[in-house]
Write a protein that holds these residues in place. Structure first.
Motif, mmCIF file in Angstrom:
data_model
loop_
_atom_site.group_PDB
_atom_site.id
_atom_site.type_symbol
_atom_site.label_atom_id
_atom_site.label_comp_id
_atom_site.label_asym_id
_atom_site.label_seq_id
_atom_site.Cartn_x
_atom_site.Cartn_y
_atom_site.Cartn_z
ATOM 1 N N TYR A 8 3.311 -2.024 -1.454
ATOM 2 C CA TYR A 8 2.819 -0.721 -1.972
ATOM 3 C C TYR A 8 4.122 0.314 -2.057
ATOM 4 C CZ TYR A 8 1.281 3.911 -0.261
ATOM 5 O OH TYR A 8 1.242 5.253 -0.250
ATOM 6 N N GLU A 10 4.729 4.665 -2.429
ATOM 7 C CA GLU A 10 4.133 5.829 -2.080
ATOM 8 C C GLU A 10 3.314 6.496 -3.485
ATOM 9 O OE1 GLU A 10 7.755 8.977 -2.503
ATOM 10 O OE2 GLU A 10 7.362 8.269 -0.448
ATOM 11 N N ARG A 11 3.647 6.457 -4.371
ATOM 12 C CA ARG A 11 3.072 6.407 -5.774
ATOM 13 C C ARG A 11 1.621 6.016 -5.808
ATOM 14 N NH1 ARG A 11 7.741 4.880 -9.669
ATOM 15 N NH2 ARG A 11 7.361 3.366 -8.225
ATOM 16 N N ASP A 12 1.691 4.976 -4.970
ATOM 17 C CA ASP A 12 0.092 4.193 -5.024
ATOM 18 C C ASP A 12 -0.877 4.939 -4.117
ATOM 19 O OD1 ASP A 12 0.917 2.185 -6.697
ATOM 20 O OD2 ASP A 12 1.835 1.094 -4.755
ATOM 21 N N TRP A 13 -0.687 5.936 -3.477
ATOM 22 C CA TRP A 13 -1.503 6.457 -2.388
ATOM 23 C C TRP A 13 -2.789 7.184 -3.097
ATOM 24 C CZ3 TRP A 13 -2.661 6.706 2.268
ATOM 25 C CH2 TRP A 13 -3.381 7.684 2.994
ATOM 26 N N ALA A 14 -2.827 7.688 -4.108
ATOM 27 C CA ALA A 14 -4.263 8.262 -4.725
ATOM 28 C C ALA A 14 -4.971 7.000 -5.091
ATOM 29 C CB ALA A 14 -3.919 9.071 -5.923
ATOM 30 N N ILE A 16 -4.995 3.923 -3.739
ATOM 31 C CA ILE A 16 -5.488 3.154 -2.564
ATOM 32 C C ILE A 16 -6.663 4.320 -2.018
ATOM 33 C CG2 ILE A 16 -3.760 1.931 -2.188
ATOM 34 C CD1 ILE A 16 -2.943 3.129 0.359
ATOM 35 N N CYS A 17 -6.437 5.559 -1.703
ATOM 36 C CA CYS A 17 -7.412 6.343 -1.512
ATOM 37 C C CYS A 17 -8.488 5.976 -2.189
ATOM 38 C CB CYS A 17 -7.035 7.845 -1.317
ATOM 39 S SG CYS A 17 -5.728 8.317 -0.048
ATOM 40 N N GLU A 41 -7.768 9.166 4.209
ATOM 41 C CA GLU A 41 -7.008 10.512 4.439
ATOM 42 C C GLU A 41 -7.162 10.738 5.929
ATOM 43 O OE1 GLU A 41 -4.036 13.115 4.013
ATOM 44 O OE2 GLU A 41 -4.693 12.091 2.101
ATOM 45 N N TYR A 44 -6.011 6.782 8.133
ATOM 46 C CA TYR A 44 -5.065 6.072 7.989
ATOM 47 C C TYR A 44 -3.929 6.040 9.068
ATOM 48 C CZ TYR A 44 -1.652 9.444 6.256
ATOM 49 O OH TYR A 44 -0.606 10.532 6.156
ATOM 50 N N GLU A 45 -3.753 7.312 9.724
ATOM 51 C CA GLU A 45 -2.713 7.471 10.755
ATOM 52 C C GLU A 45 -3.246 6.840 11.860
ATOM 53 O OE1 GLU A 45 0.367 11.075 10.020
ATOM 54 O OE2 GLU A 45 -1.923 11.695 10.292
ATOM 55 N N PHE A 50 -0.010 2.040 7.904
ATOM 56 C CA PHE A 50 1.308 1.643 7.772
ATOM 57 C C PHE A 50 2.091 1.093 8.555
ATOM 58 C CE2 PHE A 50 -0.028 4.792 4.327
ATOM 59 C CZ PHE A 50 0.306 4.167 3.370
#
Length: 155
Positions: A8, A10-14, A16-17, A41, A44-45, A50
């Motif tokens: 993964y 961080e550019r993959d965030w949108a 994977i959301c 969103e 995930y935390e 992660f």
């Protein structure tokens, strides 16, 4: 169609959301829990996306799915619903199994069609429990813990 699995970014965030949010509706729908839906969103935390490794599957340069976990557990696994049954989930799970040093465990909601997929890959039912739904603890859910064990070394 070639599926490539990579770490993964961080550019993959949108992506994977988008994938999680669409596939989570299928997952919860099969379990009769659509009212429990929350997007990635929002979850995930608290759910530790992660906390371990996260891998994405790409097809033709586009993110098509993702998986997270450790060498002994798969904690997240989602494929773009538009790309179901094309080997993406299999490539992601196999990526984790190829790195496993022992048994690999995961949980699947009761009624989720992914259970048959995991069983076809060699996972077996270990336990069934009912408790708070991961991702939205306001709801009760029944889940199945499935375990994959590596083949015994032949002597």
């Amino acid at each position: 169609m070639t599926v490539t699995v990579r770490p993964y970014d961080e550019r993959d965030w949108a992506d994977i959301c988008r994938i999680h949010d669409a596939a989570r509706l299928d997952e919860l729908g099969g379990a009769g829990l659509l009212d429990a839906y929350l997007d990635l969103e929002a979850t995930y935390e608290n759910e530790g996306l992660f906390d371990d490794e996260v891998w994405v599957a790409e097809v033709d340069g586009r993110v098509a799915g993702f998986i997270a976990g450790s060498s002994g557990e798969i904690t997240w696994a989602y494929v773009d619903p538009a790309l179901y049954r094309r080997g993406i989930g299999r490539a992601l799970v196999q990526h984790v199994l190829d790195r496993a040093t022992g048994p690999v465990e995961l949980e699947v909601l009761d009624g989720n069609s992914a259970r048959a997929f995991y069983e076809a890959l060699g996972f077996v039912l270990e336990t069934t429990t009912t408790g708070k739904l991961a991702g939205n603890e306001a709801f009760q859910a029944t889940g199945h813990t499935l375990v994959w064990r590596p083949a015994a070394a032949s002597g």
